[in-house]
Design a protein around this motif. Structure first.
Motif, PDB file in Angstrom:
ATOM      1  N   GLY A 127      -5.292 -33.418   6.414  1.00  0.00           N
ATOM      2  CA  GLY A 127      -5.618 -33.805   7.932  1.00  0.00           C
ATOM      3  C   GLY A 127      -6.916 -34.366   8.014  1.00  0.00           C
ATOM      4  N   ALA A 128      -7.918 -33.562   7.519  1.00  0.00           N
ATOM      5  CA  ALA A 128      -9.454 -34.135   7.509  1.00  0.00           C
ATOM      6  C   ALA A 128      -9.417 -35.572   7.126  1.00  0.00           C
ATOM      7  N   LEU A 129      -8.929 -35.538   5.890  1.00  0.00           N
ATOM      8  CA  LEU A 129      -9.183 -36.895   4.985  1.00  0.00           C
ATOM      9  C   LEU A 129      -8.070 -37.890   5.757  1.00  0.00           C
ATOM     10  N   ALA A 130      -7.046 -37.837   6.276  1.00  0.00           N
ATOM     11  CA  ALA A 130      -6.119 -38.555   6.805  1.00  0.00           C
ATOM     12  C   ALA A 130      -6.788 -39.024   8.197  1.00  0.00           C
ATOM     13  N   ASP A 131      -7.639 -38.262   8.741  1.00  0.00           N
ATOM     14  CA  ASP A 131      -8.343 -38.531   9.827  1.00  0.00           C
ATOM     15  C   ASP A 131      -9.563 -39.583   9.658  1.00  0.00           C
ATOM     16  N   LEU A 132     -10.020 -39.620   8.449  1.00  0.00           N
ATOM     17  CA  LEU A 132     -11.103 -40.433   8.253  1.00  0.00           C
ATOM     18  C   LEU A 132     -10.713 -41.761   8.737  1.00  0.00           C
ATOM     19  N   SER A 133     -11.848 -42.478   9.268  1.00  0.00           N
ATOM     20  CA  SER A 133     -11.640 -43.730  10.008  1.00  0.00           C
ATOM     21  C   SER A 133     -11.158 -44.770   8.828  1.00  0.00           C
TER      22      SER A 133
END
Lengths: 369, 374
Positions: A282-288
């Motif tokens: 989730g954190a990586l997918a959320d990276l702009s």
């Protein structure tokens, strides 16, 4: 010049040096007690000025003029904000910290110019230049170093600190406490400190009032300018330089195909369940400006991340409950790797250290364990 | 396209990834243990062996030195049917020949002894071992010179230290014949009787770098699998700085046409892996999959990719209720498969089926596919 006003020492000199500017800052802050000077430190492998100049060919409604003053550059920016049509203009100075890849830009123009003028120049030059991110532990260490350097009897009192929770939205504010208490309280509550406004006091006299933040921004509000430049800022950018060394030239070799791995080792077992791996994804997918492919999710995780800024990519593995490996591809810019590591810290845990050692294993690592 | 077919595509993706993991496990462990010991040690991830008229394509080969080598096959669970078991064994018996294996000096050599390692999924391993023993040693159906060594794998899902574990299946009594290797920790010692049948445990930290270097194994990758690799690792190489500026300004949402030829793209994939030997047909299959997902178009001389970034919540209008999990909304393989299942035409689907049939034909003459192991 740089928003410091014409009444300062600077006005008389068309070709001023950094030390003259420091004096100019001192008088400016004395005369304008409610004002401050804002600083933005960034990482650039090469002199960023060429990229600044290049903005003139890329944007019709923005202009950047550059004057070389020897020990720093003066950058005059005028740009029209597309949506409102209003114009933002001002100037900032930028200089390189000796023997590092870190450059610091500063201006006394207000927050509007800092964000939409100076900030615009920086953001439009990504990925050639990169922001760097300090952890809250780095911020605490900067204050430790500063307090030791300044005066054995000095006290640092946090006037205001802002902290965030790693996994949930929410801001926590701390006021008027000695800085170790603030960092301890944040740590105990599972939060990270994002910014600290503090006063350094020596025998009831304030020798420095300044702000340090995680994202390379610092602010000088009042006090001794030399203390700020020679100690606080230098200590602060040393963390930027460490990150720069860690995340620069880590691409896979096109000649040999060899790879370099960056190991992020957390002090705490961050990955203990499927949910923890999902949080990482989730954190990586959320990276702009990026996208992810998940090859393996549970219990070990393997995720590929692509950066739209410059086509950088890397593979991210959770190799055990405390370790993430980042393996850059043939394109793996400092900017991209810096963004990923910051995201891991912010969203997961800040207790990590990064290592680049290449491991070697023997038969005992594969049998009998 | 039915949701079953979509599930099937996701399953194929995961099965293939596991096969890449397993080959990466063997490459990493053998290289770490023996790579320094033998000057010409070489783990060939994409072997193509000359056997008279035939080309054999096992999953890997290992050249230790002139005295010893291995041919590796990652197999689906063996069938129950005796005839089918015999057929599988006949394929494996093809490897029992004087086959030249690649070595580190770039040439090929036939080791004095070369065993065959057959890697199967763990749960039914004792049963398979028993059946093979009956056919090979009791009924004397085959006369192997090479030893067919049966290895079972198990993915230990210990949350703190997950790992692949490999053990010899003792029902089939063939051991590694590596006694002449001048090495203390031979495979016959580690995994055999002398070493009390130890477990070879390979952790993600061991094999991750090998998987990154070579993210494909010697079986045809499913279209979505290779497509994600092309999207993240290869197509970005085609963009110039101006095009990246466009992406920066549009958060990757601007579609940028990337023109590729199958030959040129295959070359790039093989260069990416350094000495990769990915086949053109695999790349064509991935491109045809992207056509089915409405992300590429074939023209006379090649393909034009509609290259774009996918970010969260883009094109997610058809998410089914209850399926709004992260991996289904933001993750590339799921995005591709969903787009494919929504956009594929009958003609495109028929084309993809031909690739599957070709794989099966290949299986009958050259190698076994991965099947539904895992």
């Amino acid at each position: 010049m740089y928003g410091l006003g014409e009444s300062s020492d600077l006005g008389a000199y068309s070709n001023c040096s950094l030390s003259q500017i420091r004096r100019g800052i001192e008088s400016y802050l004395k005369e304008n007690s409610r004002s401050s000077v804002s600083f933005k430190s960034i990482v650039a492998r090469e002199n960023p000025i060429e990229q600044f100049d290049f903005l003139n060919t890329r944007f019709n409604k923005g202009s950047v003029e550059i004057v070389d003053h020897g020990d720093h550059y003066e950058v005059d920016v005028t740009r029209e904000i597309k949506r409102s049509g209003r114009t933002v203009s001002g100037s900032f100075a930028i200089f390189n910290h000796e023997d590092t890849q870190v450059w610091t830009a500063f201006t006394a123009h207000g927050s509007d110019f800092f964000e939409r003028g100076l900030g615009w120049v920086i953001s439009k030059c990504e990925p050639h230049i990169s922001e760097f991110y300090a952890t809250s532990r780095d911020l605490e260490t900067v204050l430790d170093m500063f307090s030791e350097a300044v005066d054995y009897n000095s006290k640092i009192i946090v006037t205001q600190a802002v902290a965030y929770s790693h996994r949930e939205e929410g801001e926590i504010s701390y006021k008027t406490r000695p800085y170790p208490e603030v960092f301890r309280a944040a740590r105990d509550g599972g939060n990270y400190v994002d910014s600290v406004l503090f006063k350094s006091m020596s025998e009831d006299e304030v020798n420095l009032e300044a702000t340090i933040t995680r994202d390379g921004t610092t602010k000088l509000s009042s006090g001794n300018v030399e203390l700020y430049f020679n100690y606080l800022l230098e200590d602060y950018v040393s963390f930027g330089q460490k990150k720069a060394e860690l995340f620069t030239n880590k691409e896979r070799s096109r000649d040999t195909g060899d790879i370099q791995e960056i190991e992020v080792k957390f002090a705490n077992p961050v990955f203990q369940s499927t949910k923890d791996n999902e949080d990482l994804i989730g954190a990586l997918a959320d990276l702009s400006r990026s996208s992810v492919t998940v090859y393996h999710k549970n219990p070990y995780a393997h995720i590929s991340v692509l950066d739209f800024n410059d086509g950088s990519s890397c593979d991210v593995f959770v190799t055990d409950s405390k370790t993430v490996k980042i393996v850059p591809s043939y394109r793996g810019s400092t900017n991209f790797l810096m963004r990923i590591s910051d995201k891991l810290y912010k969203d997961l845990d800040e207790s990590a250290v990064e290592l680049t050692e290449q491991q070697s294993y023997g038969v005992e690592d594969f049998v009998g364990g | 396209m039915s949701s079953d077919s979509r599930e099937e595509l996701l399953k194929e993706f995961n099965v293939y990834d596991k096969a890449v993991d397993i080959v990466s496990c063997w490459e990493s462990s053998l290289k770490y243990i023996y790579g320094e010991e033998f000057d010409r040690f070489y783990f060939d991830r994409f072997p193509s062996l000359d056997a008279g008229e035939k080309k054999l394509t096992p999953d890997f080969t290992v050249f230790f030195d002139e005295s010893y080598g291995l041919i590796g096959e990652v197999k689906r669970t063996f069938p129950d049917d005796r005839k089918a078991i015999l057929s599988e064994l006949e394929q494996i018996a093809n490897y029992d020949d004087d086959l030249g294996l690649k070595h580190a000096e770039g040439g090929r050599a036939v080791p004095e002894t070369c065993d065959i390692i057959i890697i199967i999924e763990g749960s039914s391993a004792p049963q398979i071992g028993t059946r093979l023993k009956r056919i090979i040693t009791e009924e004397d159906e085959f006369d192997f010179t090479a030893n067919p060594v049966l290895i079972r794998y198990h993915f230990n899902q210990d949350a703190l230290m997950s790992r692949y574990e490999f053990q010899r299946v003792t029902q089939l009594e063939f051991e590694f014949q590596d006694d002449n290797l001048d090495v203390e920790d031979s495979l016959s010692y580690i995994l055999g009787e002398e070493g009390e049948y130890q477990t070879l445990s390979v952790y993600p930290k061991h094999f991750s770098s090998f998987k990154v270097r070579k993210p494909i194994c010697n079986d045809a990758p499913p279209g979505p699998y290779l497509a994600t690799f092309l999207w993240h690792k290869i197509f970005p190489e085609y963009l110039n700085e101006d095009q990246y500026e466009i992406w920066q300004a549009t958060n990757g949402q601007k579609r940028i046409p990337v023109e590729v030829s199958v030959g040129g793209l295959t070359q790039r994939v093989n260069n990416y892996m350094h000495n990769g030997t990915v086949k053109q047909v695999w790349v064509r299959r991935a491109l045809d999959f992207l056509c089915g997902a409405d992300l590429a178009e074939e023209d006379g001389s090649g393909y034009t990719i509609r290259f774009m970034g996918f970010v969260q919540d883009v094109g997610e209008e058809n998410i089914q209720e209850g399926s709004q999990e992260l991996d289904q909304t933001r993750e590339l393989a799921n995005i591709f498969i969903r787009r494919y299942s929504e956009s594929v035409t009958q003609e495109e689907e028929a084309r993809m089926e031909e690739y599957d049939e070709d794989d099966e034909r290949d299986d009958s003459t050259e190698q076994s596919g991965l099947g539904d192991f895992g």
